[in-house]
Write a protein that holds these residues in place. Sequence first.
Motif: not given
Length: 229
Positions: A64-65, A68, A71-72
């Motif tokens: 995942q970037s 991301e 954000q998570r």
Amino acid sequence: MVPAPHDYSMLGLFLQADWVVKTIMIGLLLASVWCWAIIANRSAAFARARRQMGEFDRAFAQGQSLAELHQRFGSSHAGGLAAVLGAGLEEWDRSHALHAATADGLRGRIEIALDLAVSEQASALERRLGILATVGSAGPFIGLFGTVWGIMNAFTAIASAENTSLAVVAPGIAEALLATALGLLAAIPAVIAYNKLSADAGRLTYRLGAFADRLAALLSRQLDSGKAS
């Protein structure tokens, strides 16, 4: 005249003790309860930190970037690896927003931001562990002071009664030794827990530092390639 019988139960010895010894006993009992509360709190916090780090590592390994991941996991109360990631990305975004993203300058600022984030998280992990160390080191000596004070009272009772029989000596000595027992009761779990929790905190701090190094390397590569996160 037959001396009044003594109550040799734990409660009886406490009630019959001198006020100084009573104060020491109460203090040691409170210290023991406080230590157990810290042990429970830190154990739960470390278990939660390990679980969160495991989830973060799995998401990071899946490719995942950084955006991301942030954000998570990057809530306002995020800690652990998410806090380290947030510190790095915040410095990255701020430097680009101010057009101050020169390669050497940005690398240095990111490393400083990551080091500060790791230090803050390590301090949070080690919170209150110093209390365990203090109780573990001082508890036996405080209990010993209560024992010495109680034995002084026992010898004073011997002198007043002009009688060296065991019936005169035993109550005071038993009360005095109870203070030492309570000192050890507080100190032994505190020392064992401090050693265990300090080792756990060290392992978690190492994971934070290792991720900070990986993140710094990743951001440095992105900077060299001219990509944004």
